[in-house]
Design an enzyme around this catalytic site. Structure first.
Site, PDB file in Angstrom:
ATOM      1  N   GLY A   4      63.719  18.582  29.451  1.00 33.50           N
ATOM      2  CA  GLY A   4      62.336  18.225  29.735  1.00 33.50           C
ATOM      3  C   GLY A   4      61.839  17.153  28.779  1.00 33.50           C
ATOM      4  O   GLY A   4      62.622  16.356  28.260  1.00 33.50           O
ATOM      5  N   LYS A  45      51.491  31.010  18.215  1.00 33.06           N
ATOM      6  CA  LYS A  45      51.742  30.301  16.961  1.00 33.06           C
ATOM      7  C   LYS A  45      51.192  31.088  15.773  1.00 33.06           C
ATOM      8  O   LYS A  45      51.801  31.119  14.696  1.00 33.06           O
ATOM      9  CB  LYS A  45      51.125  28.904  17.035  1.00 33.06           C
ATOM     10  CG  LYS A  45      51.843  28.022  18.057  1.00 33.06           C
ATOM     11  CD  LYS A  45      51.050  26.766  18.378  1.00 33.06           C
ATOM     12  CE  LYS A  45      51.792  25.878  19.363  1.00 33.06           C
ATOM     13  NZ  LYS A  45      50.916  24.808  19.917  1.00 33.06           N
TER      14      LYS A  45
END
Lengths: 435, 435
Positions: free
Chosen positions: B16, B207
């Site tokens: 990608g 995160k």
């Protein structure tokens, strides 16, 4: 936590501001550090020159010794916080020779004898850690050596000396002159009694050599670093900078250059005009910041305290944990990568913009004469602002912003301007960075 | 450079935006990377789901394969850039099982299955690298894991999602509403067609779990992260925040708490009021920044691009070089340190300040009623600003800044306020961070 860890003997050389904090944290947080390192870190001793020197610590007296060499020989990890070249260099080589890993914050030694130490470590598979040597507590060594190892660093601009940033910031805030702020900074402990290493840029130059070596995979010798200090910066230069949208910062600039397909680097330290909108312009007080531009990662900034005993101790202890983990994991240490081996160009070949402030006699034709000198010097003018200053014998002030040109062309042109009969005084010459 | 290096086979899973940049940089900068890694990095193949999918790259067709498993089995280093849980998880476990080191940017997988992967790696002495998983190109993993390993992190406040920072920054600059800016951000490619993961804080929560795990040496499960998004933020909330000296930022806050000598941590994601003078307030556009407070190091900030294919590729390649150096150096990988194993407290136990904006009827005694409800709820008032709004049927607006209190006391008090007959509307409730 009752895990039985392997014990690693940690020898500490030096018990100054950083060393005593390192010892204190090692003793107080031993269990926590052991869990992180996977090894018990036993402080086996603290080598000092004089056992009777007054010390502002509660460290156990029995840890202190003057026998550095025997302490080193029994250690798995040696922390060198003596500073200076000798005996630090000899002690580190002894440590490496006896198979210990080394942690040091000694920028002077690394900037002058780094390659010798790294080669010695490489030969026996040991490691030299030095996170605390470049910008105090700011993690910058691992980001450059590891995180950016797959990228190409284009430029580093660092505020790497807290004393000079403190002085320039107070000059900026208070409109005060260099000498006054310096005296006050000395009184408050922000500057040393002999401030030369800081204000003349020697400390920043050592850090620049370390950062450039890492960023460009090249052993950069300290004498290849161009260095200018801030002692000639005046309140009125800061005032003029402000009027033009700049702040003055002492910068360590490490730059990759490309000309005709050949690569080289430039490493230089000088006070520069930085646009107010640049992130480095908002670094206040004694703080440090390192701005890194890399081809893929883009712009990064690392910010924090650049000095201070306990702050620097944080960086030292991070290295101690890394060294301990490596001891437990096995394998040889990862050496420095200096295979790019790029040439370091002299300052004359570097291109920057100059901002030149002149006092000229306010008479017809003066601007034409000045413009002629610039054009003869192959320096192209971007902006000129003229203001009339005096009253009885009117002098005008010219602030000339040049386009980018080589430093040799710019400095020859400044010399030519200073010798011209229409120029009464070269008020200031500053380079512009970060545009 | 003609050194003969040992060859390491690098398998890439996924092609990608990040994967194709990683492949391109590996192929273009192979010699340079080899000098830094001490090993030749041979891209042995790129595993994709569909060979015929359209790809905007010049990568050699013969590198592509659909046979991920056989590619993995022959590799020394496996780069996982597929994203999502499966087949990424299985592929990484296969890689570890066959003795390869793993580099991944997969925050969803790490936040949910991190401990499983780290334990599998530990068992065989392999390493899992993930610098790209937490804040794109910003080196934050190594600083937390290594540089600060000897320190105690007190608090992390991170702007770790570029899309939401871009949206909030444009709302701030343009006075525009959330829905309008979101639509434009989607058009410009700053937000996904389905923006939920970003705007509702799921990405930031992943995160936050990764950062908190590292900073506090504790495996933080994703469902222990309190999460609120920004879709309820309005132009007028931003305007009011500005008037009070704040900007609104979506923050990931990871905090060490101490009560009665017992330690715990809190991990939470929500839009918060940040003082304009705080370094995080000047993080504009899609940039990220992580502000870290540690006991010894003091305040540090790491700033840079939080996303983008080539920026993230920089972080991935840094990890590949690290993995290669470890292969050459020998020894086992250094595992994650989660031995502190601190409990994660629920949001109700966290203390913050609230800023509460109410619409109340402009009648005598209203302020006394409101103050009574606050005091009954054990919430102490720091500031009250009252402004009269309407004309015909006058309503007043009360902006109440509370002192620190637990989130449960604050939210119960807000409920009581909303049920009071004098309160017409609870306009907004925002927590204050970074004071």
């Amino acid at each position: 936590m009752t895990t039985e860890y392997r014990r690693l003997r940690v020898a500490l050389l030096g018990a100054g501001a950083v060393g005593s904090q390192v010892a204190d944290l090692l003793l107080r947080h031993g269990d926590e550090l052991a869990d992180r390192a996977g090894a018990a870190l036993e402080l086996s001793g603290i080598a000092v020159r004089d056992l009777d020197a007054p010390r502002d610590t509660d460290l156990p007296a029995e840890l202190f010794t003057t026998e550095a060499e025997s302490l080193i020989l029994g250690a798995d990890i040696v922390i060198e916080l003596i500073g200076g070249i000798e005996p630090a260099r000899t002690n580190i080589l002894q440590a490496i020779g006896s198979g210990a890993d080394v942690v040091t914050a000694n920028k002077a030694l690394l900037a002058t004898h780094g390659p010798e130490l790294f080669e010695a470590a490489d030969r026996v598979g040991a490691s030299v850690y030095y996170e605390a040597a470049a910008a105090g507590a700011i993690p910058i060594i691992r980001p450059l050596r590891d995180s950016l190892a797959g990228d190409r660093v284009v430029r580093i601009m660092g505020i790497v000396n807290g004393t000079t940033n403190y002085i320039l910031d107070r000059m900026e805030t208070e409109g005060a002159d260099f000498a006054d702020v310096l005296a006050d900074a000395q009184r408050l402990g922000y500057a040393e009694a002999d401030p030369t290493a800081d204000v003349e840029g020697y400390d920043a130059a050592q850090k620049a050599a370390i950062l450039a070596s890492l960023a460009f995979h090249t052993a950069v010798p300290l004498d290849a670093v161009h260095r200018e200090g801030i002692s000639s910066i005046t309140a009125s230069m800061i005032e003029e900078a402000r009027a033009a949208g700049f702040v003055i910062k002492l910068l360590a600039v490490c730059e990759r250059l490309e000309a005709n397909g050949a690569e080289s680097i430039s490493v230089r330290v000088y006070p520069a005009l930085v646009p107010r909108s640049h992130p480095l312009a908002s670094v206040h007080g004694a703080n440090n910041a390192v701005f890194v531009e890399a081809e893929a990662a883009g712009s990064l900034m690392f910010y924090g305290a650049g000095a201070g005993g306990v702050q620097t101790a944080s960086a030292v202890l991070g290295d101690v944990v890394s060294a301990a983990r490596r001891h437990i994991a096995g394998g040889v240490g990862v050496g420095e990568s200096t295979r790019a081996n790029l040439p370091v160009v002299a300052i004359g070949h570097v291109t920057t913009r100059y901002q030149i402030t002149l006092e000229v006699s306010d008479a017809p034709g003066v601007l034409a004469t000045v413009a002629g000198i610039l054009s003869e010097g192959d320096v192209s003018v971007a902006t000129v602002v003229q203001t009339v200053d005096g009253e009885a014998e009117p002098t005008a002030r010219l602030v000339i912003g040049t386009h980018r040109a080589t430093d040799s062309a710019l400095s020859a042109t400044v010399t030519a301007l200073s010798e011209s009969s229409v120029v009464e005084r070269v008020v200031s010459v500053l380079r512009v960075e970060g545009e």
